[in-house]
Design a protein around this motif. Structure first.
Motif, PDB file in Angstrom:
ATOM      1  N   LEU A 138      45.080  53.929  45.857  1.00 43.74           N
ATOM      2  CA  LEU A 138      45.936  55.057  45.550  1.00 43.74           C
ATOM      3  C   LEU A 138      45.254  56.202  45.431  1.00 43.74           C
ATOM      4  N   ASP A 139      46.135  57.185  45.546  1.00 42.56           N
ATOM      5  CA  ASP A 139      45.220  58.641  44.517  1.00 42.56           C
ATOM      6  C   ASP A 139      46.197  59.481  44.041  1.00 42.56           C
ATOM      7  N   PRO A 140      45.583  59.532  43.280  1.00 43.85           N
ATOM      8  CA  PRO A 140      44.136  58.884  41.989  1.00 43.85           C
ATOM      9  C   PRO A 140      44.580  57.256  41.534  1.00 43.85           C
ATOM     10  N   CYS A 141      44.127  56.926  41.163  1.00 47.79           N
ATOM     11  CA  CYS A 141      44.273  55.106  41.439  1.00 47.79           C
ATOM     12  C   CYS A 141      43.813  55.024  40.077  1.00 47.79           C
ATOM     13  N   GLN A 142      45.148  55.468  39.308  1.00 49.49           N
ATOM     14  CA  GLN A 142      46.167  55.327  38.077  1.00 49.49           C
ATOM     15  C   GLN A 142      47.455  54.436  38.161  1.00 49.49           C
ATOM     16  N   ALA A 143      46.792  52.771  37.728  1.00 55.05           N
ATOM     17  CA  ALA A 143      47.939  52.361  37.756  1.00 55.05           C
ATOM     18  C   ALA A 143      46.967  51.504  36.662  1.00 55.05           C
ATOM     19  N   VAL A 144      48.726  50.332  36.217  1.00 51.64           N
ATOM     20  CA  VAL A 144      48.363  49.004  35.202  1.00 51.64           C
ATOM     21  C   VAL A 144      48.780  47.510  36.355  1.00 51.64           C
ATOM     22  N   THR A 145      47.942  46.603  35.458  1.00 50.37           N
ATOM     23  CA  THR A 145      48.279  45.457  35.716  1.00 50.37           C
ATOM     24  C   THR A 145      48.395  44.858  34.837  1.00 50.37           C
ATOM     25  N   MET A 146      49.556  44.198  34.441  1.00 50.72           N
ATOM     26  CA  MET A 146      50.119  43.336  32.893  1.00 50.72           C
ATOM     27  C   MET A 146      50.020  42.036  32.867  1.00 50.72           C
ATOM     28  N   ARG A 195      27.119  42.420  33.542  1.00 49.00           N
ATOM     29  CA  ARG A 195      26.551  41.026  31.945  1.00 49.00           C
ATOM     30  C   ARG A 195      26.404  41.121  31.162  1.00 49.00           C
ATOM     31  N   SER A 196      26.289  42.390  31.118  1.00 45.66           N
ATOM     32  CA  SER A 196      25.892  42.565  29.328  1.00 45.66           C
ATOM     33  C   SER A 196      27.728  43.150  29.052  1.00 45.66           C
ATOM     34  N   ASN A 197      28.390  43.807  29.735  1.00 51.48           N
ATOM     35  CA  ASN A 197      29.723  44.319  28.667  1.00 51.48           C
ATOM     36  C   ASN A 197      30.473  42.902  29.377  1.00 51.48           C
ATOM     37  N   GLU A 198      30.632  42.039  29.884  1.00 48.90           N
ATOM     38  CA  GLU A 198      31.785  40.926  30.722  1.00 48.90           C
ATOM     39  C   GLU A 198      32.691  40.524  29.039  1.00 48.90           C
ATOM     40  N   VAL A 199      33.139  40.818  29.158  1.00 50.09           N
ATOM     41  CA  VAL A 199      34.312  39.829  27.545  1.00 50.09           C
ATOM     42  C   VAL A 199      35.223  39.077  28.048  1.00 50.09           C
ATOM     43  N   SER A 200      35.038  37.666  27.477  1.00 58.10           N
ATOM     44  CA  SER A 200      36.431  36.828  28.228  1.00 58.10           C
ATOM     45  C   SER A 200      37.280  36.962  26.817  1.00 58.10           C
ATOM     46  N   LEU A 201      38.669  36.810  27.298  1.00 59.92           N
ATOM     47  CA  LEU A 201      39.832  36.947  26.296  1.00 59.92           C
ATOM     48  C   LEU A 201      41.091  35.753  26.512  1.00 59.92           C
ATOM     49  N   PRO A 202      40.454  34.525  25.283  1.00 62.80           N
ATOM     50  CA  PRO A 202      41.113  33.697  25.863  1.00 62.80           C
ATOM     51  C   PRO A 202      42.469  34.370  24.672  1.00 62.80           C
ATOM     52  N   ALA A 203      43.790  33.834  25.406  1.00 64.90           N
ATOM     53  CA  ALA A 203      45.007  33.995  24.523  1.00 64.90           C
ATOM     54  C   ALA A 203      46.000  32.602  24.395  1.00 64.90           C
ATOM     55  N   LYS A 204      47.186  32.821  23.591  1.00 67.10           N
ATOM     56  CA  LYS A 204      48.467  32.316  23.242  1.00 67.10           C
ATOM     57  C   LYS A 204      49.035  32.220  24.753  1.00 67.10           C
ATOM     58  N   PRO A 205      50.408  31.714  24.375  1.00 68.11           N
ATOM     59  CA  PRO A 205      51.573  31.623  25.322  1.00 68.11           C
ATOM     60  C   PRO A 205      52.375  33.243  24.314  1.00 68.11           C
ATOM     61  N   GLY A 206      52.731  34.217  25.174  1.00 71.43           N
ATOM     62  CA  GLY A 206      53.268  35.070  24.596  1.00 71.43           C
ATOM     63  C   GLY A 206      52.453  36.090  24.176  1.00 71.43           C
ATOM     64  N   ASP A 207      50.862  36.024  24.577  1.00 71.00           N
ATOM     65  CA  ASP A 207      49.748  37.322  24.615  1.00 71.00           C
ATOM     66  C   ASP A 207      50.138  38.022  25.577  1.00 71.00           C
ATOM     67  N   LEU A 208      49.778  39.320  25.212  1.00 64.62           N
ATOM     68  CA  LEU A 208      49.782  40.205  27.234  1.00 64.62           C
ATOM     69  C   LEU A 208      48.534  40.704  27.137  1.00 64.62           C
ATOM     70  N   LEU A 209      47.806  40.434  27.933  1.00 63.07           N
ATOM     71  CA  LEU A 209      46.258  41.474  28.742  1.00 63.07           C
ATOM     72  C   LEU A 209      47.286  42.733  29.453  1.00 63.07           C
ATOM     73  N   VAL A 210      46.822  43.438  29.123  1.00 60.11           N
ATOM     74  CA  VAL A 210      46.539  44.720  30.219  1.00 60.11           C
ATOM     75  C   VAL A 210      45.721  45.603  30.294  1.00 60.11           C
ATOM     76  N   HIS A 211      45.108  45.691  32.021  1.00 60.49           N
ATOM     77  CA  HIS A 211      43.947  46.323  32.130  1.00 60.49           C
ATOM     78  C   HIS A 211      44.086  47.148  33.358  1.00 60.49           C
ATOM     79  N   HIS A 212      43.735  48.729  33.219  1.00 57.78           N
ATOM     80  CA  HIS A 212      43.343  49.314  34.342  1.00 57.78           C
ATOM     81  C   HIS A 212      43.118  48.613  35.417  1.00 57.78           C
ATOM     82  N   ALA A 213      44.007  49.357  36.651  1.00 55.95           N
ATOM     83  CA  ALA A 213      43.341  49.307  37.724  1.00 55.95           C
ATOM     84  C   ALA A 213      42.234  49.281  38.770  1.00 55.95           C
ATOM     85  N   LEU A 214      41.499  50.510  37.857  1.00 58.70           N
ATOM     86  CA  LEU A 214      39.866  50.075  38.024  1.00 58.70           C
ATOM     87  C   LEU A 214      38.983  49.103  37.396  1.00 58.70           C
TER      88      LEU A 214
END
Length: 265
Positions: A138-146, A195-214
Motif C-alpha cells: 500500500l501507498d501510504p501504508c494505512q491499514a489495520v488488522t483485527m 527485545r526491549s519493546n516486545e509485549v505479549s498479549l494473552p486474550a480471552k474468547p471475545g477479546d479483540l486485538l487491533v494493530h497497525h499494518a506497520l
C-alpha cells in the motif's frame, strides 16, 4: 509499562474513544477486552464451525492451509471467508468491526479480508516476526488488522506478541520464510529495541486485538498438548491507501504455484 486495555468496546463514550485512539497511535496496537460476548460470540463460533464443515471442502487449495494437508484436523488458516459465505461477508463489511477500524484509521475503512487462524496443539509452528503491510503493498501504508480470540490464548498456546511503537519506524526488510501462511518474515529480528519493546498479549474468547499494518508482531508455536488457539482476523485498508494490485496479484500467483509445486497445498 503494560499495554493499554479498555473495559468496553468503542462507540460507547467519546472520551473513551479518544483514549483508545491515543493508545493505538502511540503503541501501534490496542486490546479491547470483551469486544464480542455472550450470544454474539456463541453465534460467531457456531458459524465458524459451520464454515469449516460445509464451505472449506469447496474452497480452492490456495485459500485453505493445513499443518498436514492430508489431515483435516490440522487446519491452520482460511483466507477470504467473506468471498465464500454471505454470513461472513456481512461480518466483514457491516457492524462494529469496520466501524472500529474507521475510528482507528481516521478515515473510511475498506474491507479486504476475513481470515481464520488456528495453531493445532503440538503441531503448529511459530508465526515469524513480520509487518502485515509488507504483504499489502500500500501507498501510504494505512491499514489495520483485527484479531478476535475464540479460545483462551496465552504464552503456552501462542499469544500474539507486539513490538510497541514499531509502526512509527517504517517498513523493515523481509525475506521468504518456510512457514505456510506467513511467507515473509523480518530479516534482522530481533534487534535490542525489538527485545526491549516486545509485549505479549494473552486474550480471552471475545477479546479483540487491533494493530497497525506497520506494527511488528509474531507468535510462538502452540506448546500445549490439548488446547487449540482459534481466532478470526479482519483486514481493513484506509480509503486513502492505494494498493499495487498488479504486484500483489503477481506475488499471490507465484506463491500459490510454489506451494503447489512443493506439495504444501
Amino acid at each position: 509499562m503494560s499495554p493499554c486495555k479498555f473495559a468496553e468496546p468503542m462507540h460507547t463514550d467519546p472520551s473513551l474513544n479518544t483514549e483508545i485512539e491515543n493508545c493505538f497511535a502511540a503503541d501501534g496496537f490496542v486490546l479491547l477486552p470483551g469486544f464480542v460476548a455472550g450470544d454474539k460470540l456463541a453465534e460467531i463460533i457456531e458459524h465458524v464451525d459451520r464454515f469449516i464443515r460445509d464451505v472449506v471442502p469447496t474452497m480452492p487449495a490456495e485459500r485453505v492451509f493445513y499443518e498436514n494437508k492430508h489431515d483435516p484436523g490440522t487446519l491452520k488458516q482460511i483466507q477470504h471467508m467473506g468471498l465464500h459465505d454471505a454470513w461472513f461477508h456481512d461480518l466483514l463489511t457491516a457492524g462494529p468491526f469496520p466501524d472500529t477500524a474507521a475510528e482507528l484509521l481516521g478515515a473510511a475503512a475498506v474491507p479486504k479480508n476475513l481470515q481464520y487462524f488456528n495453531k493445532p496443539a503440538g503441531l503448529s509452528k511459530p508465526t515469524p516476526p513480520h509487518q502485515d503491510g509488507f504483504y499489502f503493498m500500500l501507498d501510504p501504508c494505512q491499514a489495520v488488522t483485527m484479531w478476535l480470540a475464540l479460545d483462551d490464548v496465552d504464552e503456552e498456546n501462542g499469544c500474539v506478541r507486539y513490538v510497541r511503537g514499531s509502526h512509527r519506524n517504517g517498513m523493515r526488510q523481509h525475506a521468504r520464510t518456510q512457514t505456510l501462511g506467513f511467507s515473509q518474515g523480518i530479516v534482522d529480528y530481533p534487534t535490542e529495541a525489538d527485545r526491549s519493546n516486545e509485549v505479549s498479549l494473552p486474550a480471552k474468547p471475545g477479546d479483540l486485538l487491533v494493530h497497525h499494518a506497520l506494527t511488528i508482531h509474531r507468535a510462538d508455536a502452540n506448546r500445549s498438548t490439548n488446547r487449540s488457539r482459534r481466532a478470526l482476523g479482519w483486514i481493513y485498508y484506509s480509503q486513502h491507501a492505494r494498493e499495487d494490485t498488479d504486484a500483489h496479484a503477481a506475488y499471490q500467483e507465484r506463491l500459490a504455484a510454489e506451494l503447489k509445486a512443493t506439495g504444501q497445498i
